[in-house]
Design an enzyme around this catalytic site. Structure first.
Site, PDB file in Angstrom:
ATOM      1  N   HIS A  96       0.819  -1.217   0.000  1.00 26.04           N
ATOM      2  CA  HIS A  96       0.000   0.000   0.000  1.00 26.04           C
ATOM      3  C   HIS A  96       0.849   1.262   0.000  1.00 26.04           C
ATOM      4  O   HIS A  96       0.398   2.338   0.366  1.00 26.04           O
ATOM      5  CB  HIS A  96      -0.952  -0.005   1.202  1.00 26.04           C
TER       6      HIS A  96
ATOM      7  N   CYS B  43       5.737  21.065  -5.062  1.00 26.83           N
ATOM      8  CA  CYS B  43       7.031  20.746  -5.672  1.00 26.83           C
ATOM      9  C   CYS B  43       7.894  21.998  -5.791  1.00 26.83           C
ATOM     10  O   CYS B  43       7.452  23.037  -6.307  1.00 26.83           O
ATOM     11  CB  CYS B  43       6.808  20.129  -7.051  1.00 26.83           C
TER      12      CYS B  43
ATOM     13  N   SER C 282      -7.382  -8.175   9.152  1.00 26.02           N
ATOM     14  CA  SER C 282      -8.731  -8.748   9.122  1.00 26.02           C
ATOM     15  C   SER C 282      -9.024  -9.417   7.790  1.00 26.02           C
ATOM     16  O   SER C 282     -10.084 -10.032   7.627  1.00 26.02           O
ATOM     17  CB  SER C 282      -9.770  -7.650   9.388  1.00 26.02           C
TER      18      SER C 282
ATOM     19  N   CYS D 115       6.301  16.472 -12.497  1.00 23.50           N
ATOM     20  CA  CYS D 115       7.697  16.294 -12.917  1.00 23.50           C
ATOM     21  C   CYS D 115       8.376  15.090 -12.275  1.00 23.50           C
ATOM     22  O   CYS D 115       9.541  14.815 -12.535  1.00 23.50           O
ATOM     23  CB  CYS D 115       8.509  17.555 -12.653  1.00 23.50           C
TER      24      CYS D 115
ATOM     25  N   ILE E 202       0.189 -10.236  19.021  1.00 28.43           N
ATOM     26  CA  ILE E 202       1.238 -10.712  18.119  1.00 28.43           C
ATOM     27  C   ILE E 202       2.587 -10.764  18.831  1.00 28.43           C
ATOM     28  O   ILE E 202       3.309 -11.767  18.753  1.00 28.43           O
ATOM     29  CB  ILE E 202       1.318  -9.809  16.876  1.00 28.43           C
TER      30      ILE E 202
ATOM     31  N   ASN F  59      -4.022 -13.003  14.864  1.00 29.77           N
ATOM     32  CA  ASN F  59      -4.805 -11.771  14.842  1.00 29.77           C
ATOM     33  C   ASN F  59      -5.647 -11.714  16.114  1.00 29.77           C
ATOM     34  O   ASN F  59      -6.174 -12.739  16.563  1.00 29.77           O
ATOM     35  CB  ASN F  59      -5.715 -11.728  13.609  1.00 29.77           C
TER      36      ASN F  59
END
Length: 253
Positions: free
Chosen positions: A118, A146, A193, A129, A236, A218
């Site tokens: 992602h 920019c 999920s 540019c 986790i 999870n």
């Protein structure tokens, strides 16, 4: 836990998929969990879309910095979930991490093979540019533009786009993940999920690719729990810490 430790010890090539639940233990909110920010205001899905950015780039940046304010901070550090994957590499294993997170914590932990499916919140690019800018530059202005010089010494001044995959954009590294899972003996999915297409199709496909093991860690149940060989609903970091201790015990035994 014994089964998880055994499979991790036996596997030489491991594919890992990580979601927001890995980063929550570093203090970064999970926008998709039942208590995440995304459930508070569904219009955020529209705001974080490619079409909204193209229609209202100035407004987009204000929403973007508000929604991702903690992720735009550089103060977050990798947790046990991140460091454990790096430790697997130190054991001589080939570990490929396909992450839906944009915070860069896997790289910060030192993992070598990280695929940002992602994108990343650490940089932005000029759509006109193609000049790239880092996080410090993004912080300087409410709406970053920019600063590259173009014809006649003028600034480009085009509004930048963050290097994240917005709704309506194409998810990155799908070809790499299919190539890698073909070679892997274990698929480890953590902190997601499995609601987002097409990433949520990977475990289903992996299921039919020979005698391979599949593990999901999870906190909350998912609609795809039944696809996995082993499902652990727990922290986790705590889970991997226990698995690591059992792996060390097996090695010493």
């Amino acid at each position: 836990m014994n089964q998880l430790a055994t499979w991790l010890s036996e596997a030489n090539v491991i594919s890992v998929m990580t979601g927001a639940g890995v980063s929550t233990e570093s203090g970064i909110p999970d926008f998709r969990s039942s208590q995440g920010l995304w459930t508070e205001d569904l219009s955020r899905t529209e705001v974080m879309s490619r079409s909204y950015f193209e229609r209202n780039p100035k407004s987009f940046w204000r929403y973007f910095k508000d929604i991702f304010q903690t992720k735009l901070s550089t103060g977050h550090q990798p947790n046990k979930g991140h460091s454990f994957l790096r430790e697997l590499e130190s054991m001589g294993k080939e570990v490929h991490i396909f992450t839906q997170n944009v915070d860069g914590l896997h790289q910060k932990a030192g993992s070598r093979h990280v695929y940002n499916m992602h994108g990343s919140i650490q940089s932005a690019e000029c759509p006109k540019c193609k000049t790239s800018y880092g996080l410090d530059y993004i912080h300087e202005e409410e709406v970053p533009r920019c600063s590259a010089l173009i014809g006649n010494g003028r600034r480009c001044d085009f509004i930048l786009k963050p290097d994240v995959v917005l709704f309506g954009d194409t998810v990155q590294h799908m070809e790499e993940i299919y190539h890698t899972v073909d070679r892997s003996e274990l698929l480890l999915v953590m902190g997601t999920s499995l609601e987002v297409y097409p990433v949520n199709q990977i475990p289903k496909d992996f299921r039919y690719r020979g005698n391979k093991k599949m593990v999901l860690i999870n906190r909350e149940p998912t609609r795809m729990d039944h696809v996995f060989d082993l499902v652990i609903h727990a922290s986790i970091g705590e889970t991997l810490e226990q698995a690591e201790e059992k792996m060390k015990h097996e090695d010493s035994g």
